[in-house]
Structure formats: structure tokens, C-alpha cells
Scaffold this active site. Structure first.
Site, PDB file in Angstrom:
ATOM      1  N   SER A 233       0.994  -1.470   0.016  1.00 52.67           N
ATOM      2  CA  SER A 233      -0.435  -0.219  -0.017  1.00 52.67           C
ATOM      3  C   SER A 233       1.041   1.117   0.157  1.00 52.67           C
ATOM      4  O   SER A 233       2.229   1.202   0.666  1.00 52.67           O
ATOM      5  CB  SER A 233      -0.960   0.096   1.115  1.00 52.67           C
ATOM      6  OG  SER A 233       0.282   0.216   2.502  1.00 52.67           O
ATOM      7  N   VAL A 236       1.653   2.463   3.626  1.00 53.15           N
ATOM      8  CA  VAL A 236       2.991   1.449   4.323  1.00 53.15           C
ATOM      9  C   VAL A 236       4.301   2.119   3.239  1.00 53.15           C
ATOM     10  O   VAL A 236       5.162   2.628   3.901  1.00 53.15           O
ATOM     11  CB  VAL A 236       3.068  -0.174   4.065  1.00 53.15           C
ATOM     12  CG1 VAL A 236       3.989  -0.399   4.687  1.00 53.15           C
ATOM     13  CG2 VAL A 236       1.751  -0.053   5.039  1.00 53.15           C
ATOM     14  N   GLY A 237       4.072   2.309   2.210  1.00 51.21           N
ATOM     15  CA  GLY A 237       5.575   2.753   1.008  1.00 51.21           C
ATOM     16  C   GLY A 237       6.073   4.160   1.571  1.00 51.21           C
ATOM     17  O   GLY A 237       6.830   3.969   1.894  1.00 51.21           O
ATOM     18  N   GLU A 254       6.734  -0.207  -4.967  1.00 51.03           N
ATOM     19  CA  GLU A 254       5.343  -0.568  -6.435  1.00 51.03           C
ATOM     20  C   GLU A 254       4.265  -0.615  -5.063  1.00 51.03           C
ATOM     21  O   GLU A 254       4.211  -1.696  -4.455  1.00 51.03           O
ATOM     22  CB  GLU A 254       6.043  -1.902  -6.371  1.00 51.03           C
ATOM     23  CG  GLU A 254       4.789  -1.862  -7.676  1.00 51.03           C
ATOM     24  CD  GLU A 254       3.621  -2.270  -7.857  1.00 51.03           C
ATOM     25  OE1 GLU A 254       2.778  -1.297  -7.621  1.00 51.03           O
ATOM     26  OE2 GLU A 254       3.616  -3.410  -7.604  1.00 51.03           O
ATOM     27  N   CYS A 288      -3.117  -4.618  -8.366  1.00 53.92           N
ATOM     28  CA  CYS A 288      -2.634  -3.051  -7.860  1.00 53.92           C
ATOM     29  C   CYS A 288      -2.842  -2.357  -9.325  1.00 53.92           C
ATOM     30  O   CYS A 288      -3.173  -1.558  -9.668  1.00 53.92           O
ATOM     31  CB  CYS A 288      -1.302  -2.598  -7.578  1.00 53.92           C
ATOM     32  SG  CYS A 288      -0.026  -3.965  -8.684  1.00 53.92           S
TER      33      CYS A 288
END
Length: 486
Positions: A233, A236-237, A254, A288
Site C-alpha cells: 500500500s 506503508v510505502g 511498488e 494493484c
């Protein structure tokens, strides 16, 4: 089946299978029927440290290993995947509710990336660069970064662990892998088992099964890894990027998407319907690159909508072990509830429901909505489930505006009878990837994969993998004597 999971329900550190030392267990469930597949005592910060230290010790010798020798391990791993494809399929079906179609798609791509890793081992080419200084020779070496930390997601865990792990290893690095806690086997220890059986030297690949509730940021803060590769997500990224930036540590991220499949007024409608249905509903929409939004020129919207709805109604929802099933369970009840909440929000905002699928436990039938208000947040975020939003538009300019009206920029597609019209349209869209007359869900070993905006940082695949997992080192040689000013 349960014995397969039990055998792999351990930490894999420095070539040894060992239990975690945490005070609680990760319970691995089948999302379709709730069967308990395994109980895994989690890894603590100490095991994370052990894994990274083992990787650092093993990496130096591995980097000096002849790349032709390194290549052999990936060829062996590929043969093992081919020999065990039936078993791996069963694991994907049981642990993440993947259908037979999804499992074939995932395993096929994983095999392609293992083939590419075998070739990638031979691509660390150096260069000689000219110098303005007489007698100077500039050598540019491409060398491994050292140790790579990989965090993989639950939706395509086998593929999205294999891809960065194999690539990083092929280029002379060691790896510590932390799979998603929902898919610890197919995203983690299964891969360790494959490489172990392929003869990979101990310490080069380590797998820790744990949760941030136990280790916090220890996995990304540890001083050993030089690169963190994360798929998941954007929330979190962003956190990972912030923590790593403070340590001047590189990231390959990604992240999520809100892709659109666009149907222009001259498109082949039947073909566009097939592409759109696959792009939205593959793996229950837990992709995604999935086409969250399906944009259709108003002049063909009626025909497209009728055919799209008719095809969606044929999609069988149910047991993923049944080869006829197209829509299996979503990964857990949290995801199922979020999907139902998104549909309810759209209805409350005035959307028209063309297909309303029911939800039973983790089984969520496909839904189709239209007339979603332009100010609805649903048009701008990722819906990780089997819900399609049909959006009519008037002309290409409006279509481009709608496609770009999202914080994400991962993938997309456009359908048109004029290929160059499609390419021109694609150039106007702010994404890392876009496809003409095809679906939105694609990944190929040689083509840079990644997104723009909130969809990530960096690229993988092909030459971009070299940039991700190696670094450049300049060594100059002065033939003769330099002249110094003092």
C-alpha cells in the site's frame, strides 16, 4: 496439504530451519473455508538481526562467484518450479484463495522471471570512460549493493517475492525476505525451500516470518540492508520511504493504483468488454494494476454497459479449488468489509447499481456501479476488490482529465481502432505503464515496471533492475604522473 504448510511454517535463517522465539503465533488460514493451515511462532528483532548478519557474511563470497556459476542456481530453481507446479498451485489456492486461472498466471510469470534472473547474472558490464587528464584511465564498475531487504504482498506473493529475490541474488547480493503475514508460505518459505533444494549456499536467502507489532521498524532500520524493496500500500510505502530516507537508504517501492481502462468511440466493443472484465476481476480485483475505473465514450456507453454487465453476471464465485471458479475469496474479513463499505458509500452518494454481488464471509461476488458522483472519493482511491465503476465521458480531452484525476499513476489501457490514436492518448496519461488495445494487468521481465505519483518510486525488470540492486564504482588509473598544484 496441511503437512506441506506445517513443514514450511518456520523461520529460514543462515540455511537452517528454526522456530521463531516470539511470544505469539501467526495463524495461517485458508480464506475460503477458514481451515487452519499452520501456526508459526513469529520472529523477533533478534531473528531479524541474525538473518541480516548471515546475509552480510555470505554475500562477500557470493559477489566474487563467477556469474556463470551463479546462473546455475536459477536454472535449477526454474526446473524445480516446473516439476512442482501442481503443488505450488495447490498452495496458492489454499493460502490466498487464488483460482486456477490466477495460479497459472502467477506461476507462469514467476518462471519467466527465473529465466531472466539466470541471464541477469551475466549483465554486470563495466565501462571505460575518457578523461580530460592525459594518461588517465577511468574504469566504471557495476557492483552489488550488498544486502537487500524484500517485503512482499499477499496478492501475488509467489511472483512478487521471486522477482526481487531472484534478481537481487543474480546480481551478487544476499537477501532477507519478509513476506506478508497472510501469505508466509507462498510468499516466503516456499521460495526458501526451492532455492535451498536448488543448492543455493547458506545465508544468501533468509526468510523471517513476523509482524510489525513485534519488530516495529527493525526490518527497514537495520544497518545491514542497503536497499529495501517493498510492494504494498502507498500508506506503508510512504512510511518506509521516510524511515529509509533518514538513513540515506535506497528504496524500490511498488505501491497501489487506481488504473483506468478507456474505451474510445471507435473501439472494438466486444474485445474491450473482455479486456475490461479481466482487468477488473482477475484475482478478485486484488491487483494493484486492476482497472478500478472503466471509462467509456458516451456514444458507445449503452452497448458497452449492456455487454459488460452481461459478462460479469456469468463470472462464477465460489471455491477456488474448482477450475470453473473465476472469483474466489478475498484475503480476509477486513478486505471483505472494506469492499462492502465502498459499495454502500457509493449507493449513499447516489450511484446506480447495475450488478450488486452479495458477500458471504470472504466471498464477495462482483458488483458494477455507474453514475458515481464526480466528487466521490471512490473515483480517486484504490478499491481492492471485485467492484467496477463505469464512467461515461465526452471526447478524449475529458477522458484524459478523468484518468489523471487521481493521486495514483501505475497502469492503464485504452481501446481504439486507431493504434496511433491510442499511443497519443497514452502519452497524455500520468502513469508509469499504459497499454493500447489490451488489459491493464501486465508484467514482463524485460520491461521497466513501476508507477508515478503515489504508485511508487523506482522500477524493476530488465535494465532497471541493475539500477535497483547494483551501484556504480569509479576506479581511475593514472598511467604516468599527475601534476599537482602544490
Amino acid at each position: 496439504m496441511s503437512s506441506c504448510f506445517t513443514d514450511l511454517a518456520q523461520q529460514y535463517i543462515d540455511g537452517e530451519w528454526r522456530p521463531g522465539t516470539g511470544s505469539w503465533d501467526i495463524i495461517d488460514f485458508n480464506p475460503y473455508d477458514g481451515e487452519k493451515l499452520a501456526s508459526i511462532t513469529i520472529a523477533t528483532i533478534d531473528e531479524v538481526d541474525d538473518a541480516y548478519r548471515a546475509a552480510a557474511r555470505a554475500q562477500k563470497e557470493w559477489a566474487e562467484t563467477n556469474p556463470y556459476t551463479r546462473r546455475v542456481f536459477f536454472e535449477r530453481a526454474l526446473r524445480l518450479v516446473e516439476e512442482r507446479e501442481r503443488e505450488i498451485t495447490d498452495l496458492i489456492i489454499a493460502e490466498l484463495g487464488g483460482t486456477h486461472v490466477k495460479a497459472r498466471f502467477e506461476i507462469s510469470l514467476a518462471k519467466e522471471f527465473l529465466r531472466e534472473a539466470a541471464q541477469l547474472a551475466l549483465r554486470c558490464e563495466g565501462r571505460l570512460l575518457p578523461s580530460p587528464v592525459d594518461g588517465k584511465e577511468n574504469r566504471l564498475y557495476r557492483v552489488p549493493v550488498g544486502v537487500v531487504g524484500v517485503i512482499s504482498p499477499f496478492n501475488f506473493p509467489f511472483l512478487l517475492s521471486i522477482k526481487p529475490v531472484a534478481s537481487a541474488l543474480a546480481l551478487g547480493n544476499a537477501v532477507v525476505l519478509k513476506p506478508h503475514q497472510e501469505t508466509p508460505v507462498t510468499g516466503g518459505t516456499l521460495i526458501a525451500k526451492l532455492f535451498d533444494d536448488a543448492g543455493l549456499p547458506p545465508g544468501l536467502l533468509n526468510v523471517v516470518l513476523t509482524d510489525i507489532a513485534e519488530i516495529g521498524d527493525a526490518f527497514i532500520e537495520h544497518p545491514v540492508p542497503k536497499v529495501i524493496s517493498f510492494t504494498g500500500s502507498d500508506k506503508v510505502g510512504r512510511h518506509i520511504a521516510t524511515v529509509c530516507a533518514a538513513q540515506l537508504k535506497r528504496t524500490v517501492l511498488e505501491l497501489g493504483g487506481n488504473s483506468a481502462l478507456v474505451v474510445l468511440d471507435d473501439a472494438d466493443i466486444d474485445y474491450a468488454v473482455d479486456a475490461a472484465v479481466f482487468s477488473r476481476y482477475v484475482d478478485q480485483g486484488q491487483v494493484c494494476m486492476a482497472a478500478n475505473r472503466v471509462l467509456v465514450d458516451r456514444s458507445v456507453a449503452e452497448e458497452f454497459t449492456e455487454k459488460f454487465v452481461a459478462k460479469v453476471r456469468t463470472l462464477k464465485t465460489g471455491d477456488p479449488s474448482d477450475p470453473q471458479t473465476v472469483i474466489g475469496p478475498v484475503i480476509n474479513s477486513l478486505q471483505a468489509n472494506a469492499i462492502s463499505a465502498a459499495i454502500e458509500q457509493a449507493v449513499a452518494e447516489g450511484a446506480t447499481v447495475l450488478v450488486r454481488g452479495s458477500a458471504t464471509d470472504n466471498l464477495v461476488e462482483p458488483s458494477v456501479l455507474t453514475d458515481v458522483p464526480v466528487d466521490s472519493s471512490l473515483l480517486h482511491k484504490e478499491i481492492f476488490g471485485p467492484v467496477a465503476l463505469l464512467v461515461p465521458f465526452d471526447g478524449e480531452d475529458e477522458a484524459v482529465r478523468i484518468v489523471n484525476d487521481t493521486p495514483y499513476g501505475l497502469s492503464g489501457a485504452v481501446h481504439t481502432a486507431d493504434i496511433e490514436r491510442g499511443v497519443s492518448f497514452a502519452k497524455r496519461v500520468d502513469t508509469g505503464m499504459f497499454h493500447v488495445n489490451d488489459g491493464t494487468v501486465h508484467d514482463e521481465p524485460l520491461v521497466p515496471f513501476g508507477g508515478e505519483k503515489h504508485s511508487g518510486i523506482g522500477r524493476l525488470n530488465g535494465e532497471t533492475t541493475l539500477d535497483a540492486f547494483t551501484t556504480l564504482k569509479w576506479i581511475s588509473v593514472q598511467h604516468g604522473r599527475s601534476r599537482f598544484p602544490f
